[in-house]
Design a protein around this motif. Structure first.
Motif, PDB file in Angstrom:
ATOM      1  N   PRO A  52      48.135   6.078 -16.106  1.00  0.00           N
ATOM      2  CA  PRO A  52      49.532   5.717 -15.828  1.00  0.00           C
ATOM      3  C   PRO A  52      50.461   6.930 -15.785  1.00  0.00           C
ATOM      4  O   PRO A  52      51.382   6.996 -14.962  1.00  0.00           O
ATOM      5  CB  PRO A  52      49.894   4.781 -16.983  1.00  0.00           C
ATOM      6  CG  PRO A  52      48.594   4.167 -17.384  1.00  0.00           C
ATOM      7  CD  PRO A  52      47.587   5.264 -17.213  1.00  0.00           C
ATOM      8  N   ARG A  53      50.226   7.900 -16.667  1.00  0.00           N
ATOM      9  CA  ARG A  53      51.055   9.111 -16.656  1.00  0.00           C
ATOM     10  C   ARG A  53      50.864   9.876 -15.343  1.00  0.00           C
ATOM     11  O   ARG A  53      51.835  10.366 -14.761  1.00  0.00           O
ATOM     12  CB  ARG A  53      50.698  10.011 -17.838  1.00  0.00           C
ATOM     13  CG  ARG A  53      51.095   9.454 -19.187  1.00  0.00           C
ATOM     14  CD  ARG A  53      50.849  10.453 -20.298  1.00  0.00           C
ATOM     15  NE  ARG A  53      51.105   9.884 -21.621  1.00  0.00           N
ATOM     16  CZ  ARG A  53      51.177  10.583 -22.739  1.00  0.00           C
ATOM     17  NH1 ARG A  53      51.014  11.897 -22.694  1.00  0.00           N
ATOM     18  NH2 ARG A  53      51.407   9.995 -23.894  1.00  0.00           N
ATOM     19  N   LEU A  54      49.619   9.973 -14.894  1.00  0.00           N
ATOM     20  CA  LEU A  54      49.343  10.655 -13.633  1.00  0.00           C
ATOM     21  C   LEU A  54      50.009   9.934 -12.465  1.00  0.00           C
ATOM     22  O   LEU A  54      50.673  10.563 -11.624  1.00  0.00           O
ATOM     23  CB  LEU A  54      47.834  10.748 -13.406  1.00  0.00           C
ATOM     24  CG  LEU A  54      47.374  11.216 -12.022  1.00  0.00           C
ATOM     25  CD1 LEU A  54      47.914  12.610 -11.715  1.00  0.00           C
ATOM     26  CD2 LEU A  54      45.849  11.194 -11.924  1.00  0.00           C
ATOM     27  N   PHE A  55      49.856   8.633 -12.417  1.00  0.00           N
ATOM     28  CA  PHE A  55      50.410   7.878 -11.293  1.00  0.00           C
ATOM     29  C   PHE A  55      51.945   7.887 -11.313  1.00  0.00           C
ATOM     30  O   PHE A  55      52.579   7.900 -10.254  1.00  0.00           O
ATOM     31  CB  PHE A  55      49.867   6.449 -11.306  1.00  0.00           C
ATOM     32  CG  PHE A  55      48.356   6.388 -11.296  1.00  0.00           C
ATOM     33  CD1 PHE A  55      47.608   7.361 -10.647  1.00  0.00           C
ATOM     34  CD2 PHE A  55      47.676   5.372 -11.954  1.00  0.00           C
ATOM     35  CE1 PHE A  55      46.225   7.320 -10.649  1.00  0.00           C
ATOM     36  CE2 PHE A  55      46.297   5.322 -11.951  1.00  0.00           C
ATOM     37  CZ  PHE A  55      45.561   6.301 -11.302  1.00  0.00           C
ATOM     38  N   ASP A  56      52.526   7.905 -12.518  1.00  0.00           N
ATOM     39  CA  ASP A  56      53.989   8.016 -12.610  1.00  0.00           C
ATOM     40  C   ASP A  56      54.468   9.366 -12.079  1.00  0.00           C
ATOM     41  O   ASP A  56      55.518   9.447 -11.407  1.00  0.00           O
ATOM     42  CB  ASP A  56      54.452   7.840 -14.057  1.00  0.00           C
ATOM     43  CG  ASP A  56      54.431   6.382 -14.505  1.00  0.00           C
ATOM     44  OD1 ASP A  56      54.290   5.507 -13.641  1.00  0.00           O
ATOM     45  OD2 ASP A  56      54.545   6.146 -15.727  1.00  0.00           O
ATOM     46  N   LEU A  57      53.717  10.439 -12.392  1.00  0.00           N
ATOM     47  CA  LEU A  57      54.087  11.752 -11.874  1.00  0.00           C
ATOM     48  C   LEU A  57      54.115  11.745 -10.351  1.00  0.00           C
ATOM     49  O   LEU A  57      55.041  12.291  -9.729  1.00  0.00           O
ATOM     50  CB  LEU A  57      53.096  12.818 -12.369  1.00  0.00           C
ATOM     51  CG  LEU A  57      53.178  13.253 -13.834  1.00  0.00           C
ATOM     52  CD1 LEU A  57      52.070  14.244 -14.139  1.00  0.00           C
ATOM     53  CD2 LEU A  57      54.535  13.874 -14.140  1.00  0.00           C
ATOM     54  N   VAL A  58      53.104  11.138  -9.764  1.00  0.00           N
ATOM     55  CA  VAL A  58      53.024  11.100  -8.300  1.00  0.00           C
ATOM     56  C   VAL A  58      54.124  10.205  -7.723  1.00  0.00           C
ATOM     57  O   VAL A  58      54.831  10.584  -6.777  1.00  0.00           O
ATOM     58  CB  VAL A  58      51.634  10.608  -7.853  1.00  0.00           C
ATOM     59  CG1 VAL A  58      51.589  10.452  -6.333  1.00  0.00           C
ATOM     60  CG2 VAL A  58      50.546  11.580  -8.304  1.00  0.00           C
ATOM     61  N   ASP A  59      54.286   9.040  -8.298  1.00  0.00           N
ATOM     62  CA  ASP A  59      55.243   8.069  -7.749  1.00  0.00           C
ATOM     63  C   ASP A  59      56.688   8.546  -7.849  1.00  0.00           C
ATOM     64  O   ASP A  59      57.540   8.137  -7.045  1.00  0.00           O
ATOM     65  CB  ASP A  59      55.094   6.718  -8.456  1.00  0.00           C
ATOM     66  CG  ASP A  59      53.756   6.066  -8.165  1.00  0.00           C
ATOM     67  OD1 ASP A  59      53.098   6.475  -7.189  1.00  0.00           O
ATOM     68  OD2 ASP A  59      53.349   5.161  -8.926  1.00  0.00           O
ATOM     69  N   HIS A  60      56.964   9.382  -8.845  1.00  0.00           N
ATOM     70  CA  HIS A  60      58.321   9.874  -9.034  1.00  0.00           C
ATOM     71  C   HIS A  60      58.554  11.241  -8.386  1.00  0.00           C
ATOM     72  O   HIS A  60      59.653  11.795  -8.481  1.00  0.00           O
ATOM     73  CB  HIS A  60      58.662   9.950 -10.527  1.00  0.00           C
ATOM     74  CG  HIS A  60      58.671   8.602 -11.187  1.00  0.00           C
ATOM     75  ND1 HIS A  60      58.366   8.436 -12.526  1.00  0.00           N
ATOM     76  CD2 HIS A  60      58.909   7.368 -10.697  1.00  0.00           C
ATOM     77  CE1 HIS A  60      58.435   7.141 -12.827  1.00  0.00           C
ATOM     78  NE2 HIS A  60      58.769   6.477 -11.728  1.00  0.00           N
ATOM     79  N   ALA A  61      57.519  11.793  -7.759  1.00  0.00           N
ATOM     80  CA  ALA A  61      57.656  13.082  -7.069  1.00  0.00           C
ATOM     81  C   ALA A  61      58.440  12.897  -5.772  1.00  0.00           C
ATOM     82  O   ALA A  61      58.452  11.804  -5.193  1.00  0.00           O
ATOM     83  CB  ALA A  61      56.277  13.667  -6.782  1.00  0.00           C
ATOM     84  N   VAL A  69      54.193  17.442  -7.118  1.00  0.00           N
ATOM     85  CA  VAL A  69      54.113  17.361  -8.582  1.00  0.00           C
ATOM     86  C   VAL A  69      53.918  18.777  -9.120  1.00  0.00           C
ATOM     87  O   VAL A  69      53.048  19.516  -8.652  1.00  0.00           O
ATOM     88  CB  VAL A  69      52.956  16.459  -9.042  1.00  0.00           C
ATOM     89  CG1 VAL A  69      52.828  16.487 -10.569  1.00  0.00           C
ATOM     90  CG2 VAL A  69      53.161  15.031  -8.563  1.00  0.00           C
ATOM     91  N   GLU A  70      54.721  19.169 -10.087  1.00  0.00           N
ATOM     92  CA  GLU A  70      54.610  20.512 -10.650  1.00  0.00           C
ATOM     93  C   GLU A  70      53.422  20.603 -11.599  1.00  0.00           C
ATOM     94  O   GLU A  70      53.177  19.697 -12.399  1.00  0.00           O
ATOM     95  CB  GLU A  70      55.897  20.878 -11.385  1.00  0.00           C
ATOM     96  CG  GLU A  70      57.116  20.987 -10.476  1.00  0.00           C
ATOM     97  CD  GLU A  70      58.313  21.546 -11.219  1.00  0.00           C
ATOM     98  OE1 GLU A  70      58.167  22.601 -11.882  1.00  0.00           O
ATOM     99  OE2 GLU A  70      59.387  20.922 -11.164  1.00  0.00           O
TER     100      GLU A  70
END
Length: 458
Positions: A52-61, A69-70
């Motif tokens: 979920p953390r990974l997918f949130d990073l992508v979805d909010h990029a 994503v940084e």
């Protein structure tokens, strides 16, 4: 190219001696490659908090893709991985031999190894991983340590949270004044000379948790085997290294592997089986060390022999039941069991041996006591993740990940709450306490082998 692999997963050795392993640019490129595949698949969205953390990073990029994503944010994904191996073994369709060659847990291990070499391990976490030293020292003043670490002691636990980042609400292992090794030496159980498994010889790898914190698990296991005719010994040369593995300290793990493997060689030479009492430790001895100890290492042969000789305790009892039959004396128990199958037991690819073992307890049809119908098996992550789950910032996440397991325990309303992993068992009990304090108070939290020993009247 087909979607996913049809072959069994293949685990490649961790190439930790290669200088490229620690090259940060190469690591970043590999993480982006793997994360991009994960983002496109998302099968693991509900497995743990890493995904979920990974997918949130992508979805909010900005681009809603990985390219914006940084890299500095990747640590959020890494920090949530508990190295349970469930994504590799049960979920991911792209593990080797698939050409995508994904091994998410070992990639997280590589990231931590790079950070450990560059920055070291945080002091408080490093001290927690020194389980042998902690167990020996705390055992000398066990009552004082247990008082100070009790969740009800608000003064000391708040100090620990401030100084060591250990969440004040997280339950911590208790320590014992006498280790399992000492108790086994002073008062070994009498071996049944006519037991069905007479002729078998086994040596227990005590594990740091059983040796220093819960000798009752070891005593229960030893009594069961003695009743069935198995001659046993107990040894504990050092920790298996799982706490160090979680922090990326691979060299320390390899050092411990060599020490432990050398120590058990003399028992293996005499025909002893080796039994690990905690699934994480069994996993290390059976499989994980083989991925870490180089093929040219002087102790490699000893590690391979130990791997072949090692059993999980429930696996060993079931093996006796299937090959020789169990000694008489098993009786029904009052109440049923909610059994959690630990992730590191599942990772051993041996089936639900704890469940198979408990199903050997007879059922009293008239009294409705424990039997197969009263055993509820839950096969999902508890969320604890070893030392990870007790840290401030992780504990509440750990409870969230383990909530489905705790909910099942509340729903089943059984007398016993059991997990092969003692840390997971206590963590689940804390989850039950959050959901239903009355139910938590009525549960007796035990290791499955302790329940089996109770059915034997031992």
């Amino acid at each position: 190219m087909r979607e996913g692999s049809l072959e069994a997963p293949v685990r490649h050795p961790v190439d930790w001696q290669n200088p490229d392993f620690y090259d940060e640019a190469l690591l970043d490129a590999e993480m982006r490659r793997v994360f991009d595949v994960c983002h496109g698949c998302r099968r693991c969205f509900n497995l743990c908090d890493s995904f979920p953390r990974l997918f949130d990073l992508v979805d909010h990029a900005p681009s809603e893709e990985l390219d914006t994503v940084e890299s500095k944010d990747f640590v959020k994904v890494v920090d949530a991985c508990t190295l349970c191996d469930m994504c590799f073994l049960t979920k991911c369709p792209y593990v080797p031999p698939h050409p995508f060659n994904l091994d998410f847990p070992h990639l997280m291990l590589r990231y931590r190894a790079v950070q450990a070499r560059k920055h070291g391990v945080p002091f408080a976490v490093d001290q927690m991983t020194r389980t042998d030293r902690n167990g020996r020292v705390a055992g000398k003043v066990a009552s004082l340590v247990n008082w100070a670490t009790a969740t009800g002691n608000r003064l000391t636990r708040r100090m620990m949270e401030k100084v060591a980042d250990i969440d004040a609400a997280a339950s911590l292992p208790k320590f014992q004044g006498r280790s399992f090794v000492a108790r086994a030496a002073d008062d070994p159980p009498a071996v049944n000379p006519v037991g069905p498994a007479a002729g078998r010889k086994a040596v227990f790898y005590a594990t740091c948790f059983v040796n220093f914190s819960n000798p009752g698990i070891g005593q229960a296991a030893q009594s069961i085997l003695a009743h069935n005719g198995v001659a046993t010994d107990v040894a504990y040369p050092a920790c298996c290294g799982m706490p160090q593995l979680e922090q990326g300290r691979i060299e320390q793990v390899v050092e411990n592997a060599g020490l432990v493997a050398r120590h058990f060689s003399r028992w293996i030479d005499q025909g002893y089986d080796v039994i690990a009492l905690v699934p994480s430790c069994a996993l290390m001895l059976k499989f994980e060390w083989l991925h870490l100890v180089p093929t040219d290492h002087p102790d490699r042969a000893a590690v391979e022999r130990l791997s072949k000789a090692t059993f999980d305790i429930a696996e060993y009892i079931v093996d006796i039941a299937q090959k020789e039959g169990l000694a008489p004396g098993l009786r029904p128990l009052e109440g049923g069991v909610t059994l959690h199958i630990a992730c590191h037991a599942r990772a051993q690819n041996m089936g639900q041996k704890a469940a198979e073992m408990l199903r050997l307890i007879p059922k009293d049809a008239e009294g409705g006591r424990m039997g197969p119908a009263e055993l509820k098996v839950v096969e999902r992550c508890s969320g604890h993740g070893g030392s990870w789950g007790v840290m401030k910032g992780n504990f509440e996440t750990a409870l969230k990940v383990g909530k489905p397991v705790a909910s099942q325990a509340v729903k089943n309303a059984k007398h016993y709450l059991a997990s092969e992993c003692p840390l997971a068992g206590e963590h689940i009990r804390q989850g039950v306490e959050r959901l239903d304090p009355a139910q938590a108070a009525s549960l007796e939290q035990l290791h499955p082998v302790e329940i089996f020993a109770r059915a034997y009247g031992l």
